[in-house]
Design a protein around this motif. Sequence first.
Motif, PDB file in Angstrom:
ATOM      1  N   VAL A  51      -7.700   3.608  -1.348  1.00 13.14           N
ATOM      2  CA  VAL A  51      -8.203   2.888  -2.333  1.00 13.14           C
ATOM      3  C   VAL A  51      -6.942   2.729  -3.250  1.00 13.14           C
ATOM      4  CG1 VAL A  51      -9.979   2.682  -4.378  1.00 13.14           C
ATOM      5  CG2 VAL A  51     -10.807   3.417  -2.201  1.00 13.14           C
ATOM      6  N   LEU A  52      -6.396   3.909  -3.698  1.00 11.98           N
ATOM      7  CA  LEU A  52      -5.516   3.596  -4.554  1.00 11.98           C
ATOM      8  C   LEU A  52      -4.260   3.093  -4.340  1.00 11.98           C
ATOM      9  CD1 LEU A  52      -5.545   7.231  -6.401  1.00 11.98           C
ATOM     10  CD2 LEU A  52      -6.461   4.941  -7.285  1.00 11.98           C
ATOM     11  N   MET A  53      -3.921   3.287  -2.686  1.00 12.84           N
ATOM     12  CA  MET A  53      -2.832   2.338  -2.121  1.00 12.84           C
ATOM     13  C   MET A  53      -3.258   0.858  -2.285  1.00 12.84           C
ATOM     14  SD  MET A  53      -0.316   3.848  -0.306  1.00 12.84           S
ATOM     15  CE  MET A  53       0.000   5.465   0.218  1.00 12.84           C
ATOM     16  N   SER A  54      -4.271   0.448  -2.029  1.00 15.46           N
ATOM     17  CA  SER A  54      -4.665  -0.821  -2.223  1.00 15.46           C
ATOM     18  C   SER A  54      -4.389  -1.337  -3.792  1.00 15.46           C
ATOM     19  CB  SER A  54      -6.234  -1.167  -1.882  1.00 15.46           C
ATOM     20  OG  SER A  54      -6.903  -0.576  -3.103  1.00 15.46           O
ATOM     21  N   PHE A  55      -4.373  -0.528  -4.555  1.00  8.86           N
ATOM     22  CA  PHE A  55      -4.118  -1.127  -6.081  1.00  8.86           C
ATOM     23  C   PHE A  55      -2.694  -0.723  -6.673  1.00  8.86           C
ATOM     24  CE2 PHE A  55      -8.632  -0.573  -6.036  1.00  8.86           C
ATOM     25  CZ  PHE A  55      -9.091  -1.733  -6.704  1.00  8.86           C
ATOM     26  N   GLY A  56      -1.806  -0.755  -5.636  1.00  8.99           N
ATOM     27  CA  GLY A  56      -0.369  -0.785  -6.157  1.00  8.99           C
ATOM     28  C   GLY A  56       0.402   0.229  -5.594  1.00  8.99           C
ATOM     29  N   LEU A  57      -0.009   1.251  -5.217  1.00 11.70           N
ATOM     30  CA  LEU A  57       0.793   2.554  -5.001  1.00 11.70           C
ATOM     31  C   LEU A  57       1.448   2.384  -3.526  1.00 11.70           C
ATOM     32  CD1 LEU A  57       1.140   5.423  -5.637  1.00 11.70           C
ATOM     33  CD2 LEU A  57      -0.555   6.296  -4.269  1.00 11.70           C
ATOM     34  N   HIS A  58       0.885   1.554  -2.853  1.00 14.88           N
ATOM     35  CA  HIS A  58       1.600   0.860  -1.568  1.00 14.88           C
ATOM     36  C   HIS A  58       2.796   0.293  -1.980  1.00 14.88           C
ATOM     37  CE1 HIS A  58       2.338  -0.337   2.344  1.00 14.88           C
ATOM     38  NE2 HIS A  58       2.253  -1.551   2.026  1.00 14.88           N
ATOM     39  N   TRP A  59       2.887  -0.482  -2.962  1.00 13.39           N
ATOM     40  CA  TRP A  59       3.980  -1.158  -3.464  1.00 13.39           C
ATOM     41  C   TRP A  59       5.027  -0.108  -3.875  1.00 13.39           C
ATOM     42  CZ3 TRP A  59       7.124  -1.430  -7.821  1.00 13.39           C
ATOM     43  CH2 TRP A  59       8.022  -2.335  -7.704  1.00 13.39           C
ATOM     44  N   VAL A  60       4.548   0.854  -4.641  1.00 15.17           N
ATOM     45  CA  VAL A  60       5.373   1.974  -5.358  1.00 15.17           C
ATOM     46  C   VAL A  60       6.066   2.802  -3.939  1.00 15.17           C
ATOM     47  CG1 VAL A  60       5.515   4.134  -6.477  1.00 15.17           C
ATOM     48  CG2 VAL A  60       4.283   2.042  -7.357  1.00 15.17           C
ATOM     49  N   MET A  61       5.507   2.934  -3.093  1.00 18.54           N
ATOM     50  CA  MET A  61       5.667   3.815  -1.809  1.00 18.54           C
ATOM     51  C   MET A  61       6.988   2.982  -1.031  1.00 18.54           C
ATOM     52  SD  MET A  61       4.354   6.592  -1.603  1.00 18.54           S
ATOM     53  CE  MET A  61       2.992   7.865  -1.958  1.00 18.54           C
ATOM     54  N   GLN A  62       6.767   1.698  -1.202  1.00 20.22           N
ATOM     55  CA  GLN A  62       7.733   0.770  -0.441  1.00 20.22           C
ATOM     56  C   GLN A  62       8.920   0.657  -1.206  1.00 20.22           C
ATOM     57  OE1 GLN A  62       5.547  -2.772   0.266  1.00 20.22           O
ATOM     58  NE2 GLN A  62       5.506  -2.214   2.608  1.00 20.22           N
ATOM     59  N   HIS A  63       8.835   0.575  -2.427  1.00 20.08           N
ATOM     60  CA  HIS A  63      10.102   0.130  -3.327  1.00 20.08           C
ATOM     61  C   HIS A  63      10.672   1.587  -4.122  1.00 20.08           C
ATOM     62  CE1 HIS A  63       8.066  -3.536  -2.703  1.00 20.08           C
ATOM     63  NE2 HIS A  63       9.393  -4.291  -2.868  1.00 20.08           N
ATOM     64  N   ALA A  64       9.978   2.793  -3.966  1.00 23.83           N
ATOM     65  CA  ALA A  64      10.415   3.704  -4.767  1.00 23.83           C
ATOM     66  C   ALA A  64      10.649   5.238  -3.907  1.00 23.83           C
ATOM     67  CB  ALA A  64       9.465   4.206  -5.905  1.00 23.83           C
ATOM     68  N   SER A  65      11.679   4.804  -2.758  1.00 26.99           N
ATOM     69  CA  SER A  65      11.762   5.838  -1.819  1.00 26.99           C
ATOM     70  C   SER A  65      12.125   7.410  -2.340  1.00 26.99           C
ATOM     71  CB  SER A  65      12.975   5.388  -1.064  1.00 26.99           C
ATOM     72  OG  SER A  65      14.280   5.378  -1.582  1.00 26.99           O
ATOM     73  N   TRP A  66      12.596   7.438  -3.578  1.00 24.46           N
ATOM     74  CA  TRP A  66      12.744   8.824  -4.086  1.00 24.46           C
ATOM     75  C   TRP A  66      11.469   9.384  -4.436  1.00 24.46           C
ATOM     76  CZ3 TRP A  66      10.227   9.748  -8.677  1.00 24.46           C
ATOM     77  CH2 TRP A  66      10.041   8.683  -9.417  1.00 24.46           C
ATOM     78  N   LEU A  67      10.563   8.506  -4.485  1.00 25.43           N
ATOM     79  CA  LEU A  67       9.161   9.174  -4.813  1.00 25.43           C
ATOM     80  C   LEU A  67       8.629   9.874  -3.436  1.00 25.43           C
ATOM     81  CD1 LEU A  67       6.815   9.764  -6.391  1.00 25.43           C
ATOM     82  CD2 LEU A  67       5.744   7.601  -6.261  1.00 25.43           C
TER      83      LEU A  67
END
Length: 199
Positions: A51-67
């Motif tokens: 659910v949280l991935m669908s609200f933007g965390l997926h984008w963060v995972m794709q664009h913030a590899s350091w995370l």
Amino acid sequence: MLMAFAIFIAVSSVTPGPNNLMLLSSSVNFGVRRTIPHCLGISAGMGLMIVLMSFGLHWVMQHASWLIDLLKIASLAYLLWLAWKIASITPTPLSVQNEASPFGFWNAVLFQWINPKALIMVISMFSIYVPDNIGQLTLLQISLMAIVINLLCISVWMFGGTLMRRLFTTPATQRGFNIVMALLLVASVVPMVSADLGI
């Protein structure tokens, strides 16, 4: 697509990994009844991740590899600590194991965020099976579907501990089982580390 998604979730859930090895170990050491919150927490945590991935965390995972790298380092350190805790459980008669504390529901929910297999599973799900323009209702439906399939698959490991529990009735066999589970837990993250290092 739904059938392929269901097969992906089932295979990812039932194969050996930190969650399943910990469920097996908990079931052997504490029994099924005290392991149920742990089992439910795993599936709930995975559903929350979706659910949280669908609200933007997926984008963060794709664009913030350091995370992602930070999560992997944290997960590896935590899994090594868990392996040590499992290996060092004091062998006692199974009837007095009530003094020990198994993994709780919320601990299992939070653990999914540093569980490399769970992270890779959910990220792969979004990159392969979930389109970017998916509706919220459809997302909720596949999230519930994933939770149910995951719960059924990991329960196999929890109930498997009931059968194995009958074999480990002496301190020596309990200690041997816990050490083997600890080593397997460490081994379960080797593929992730090897992939990162290009080995």
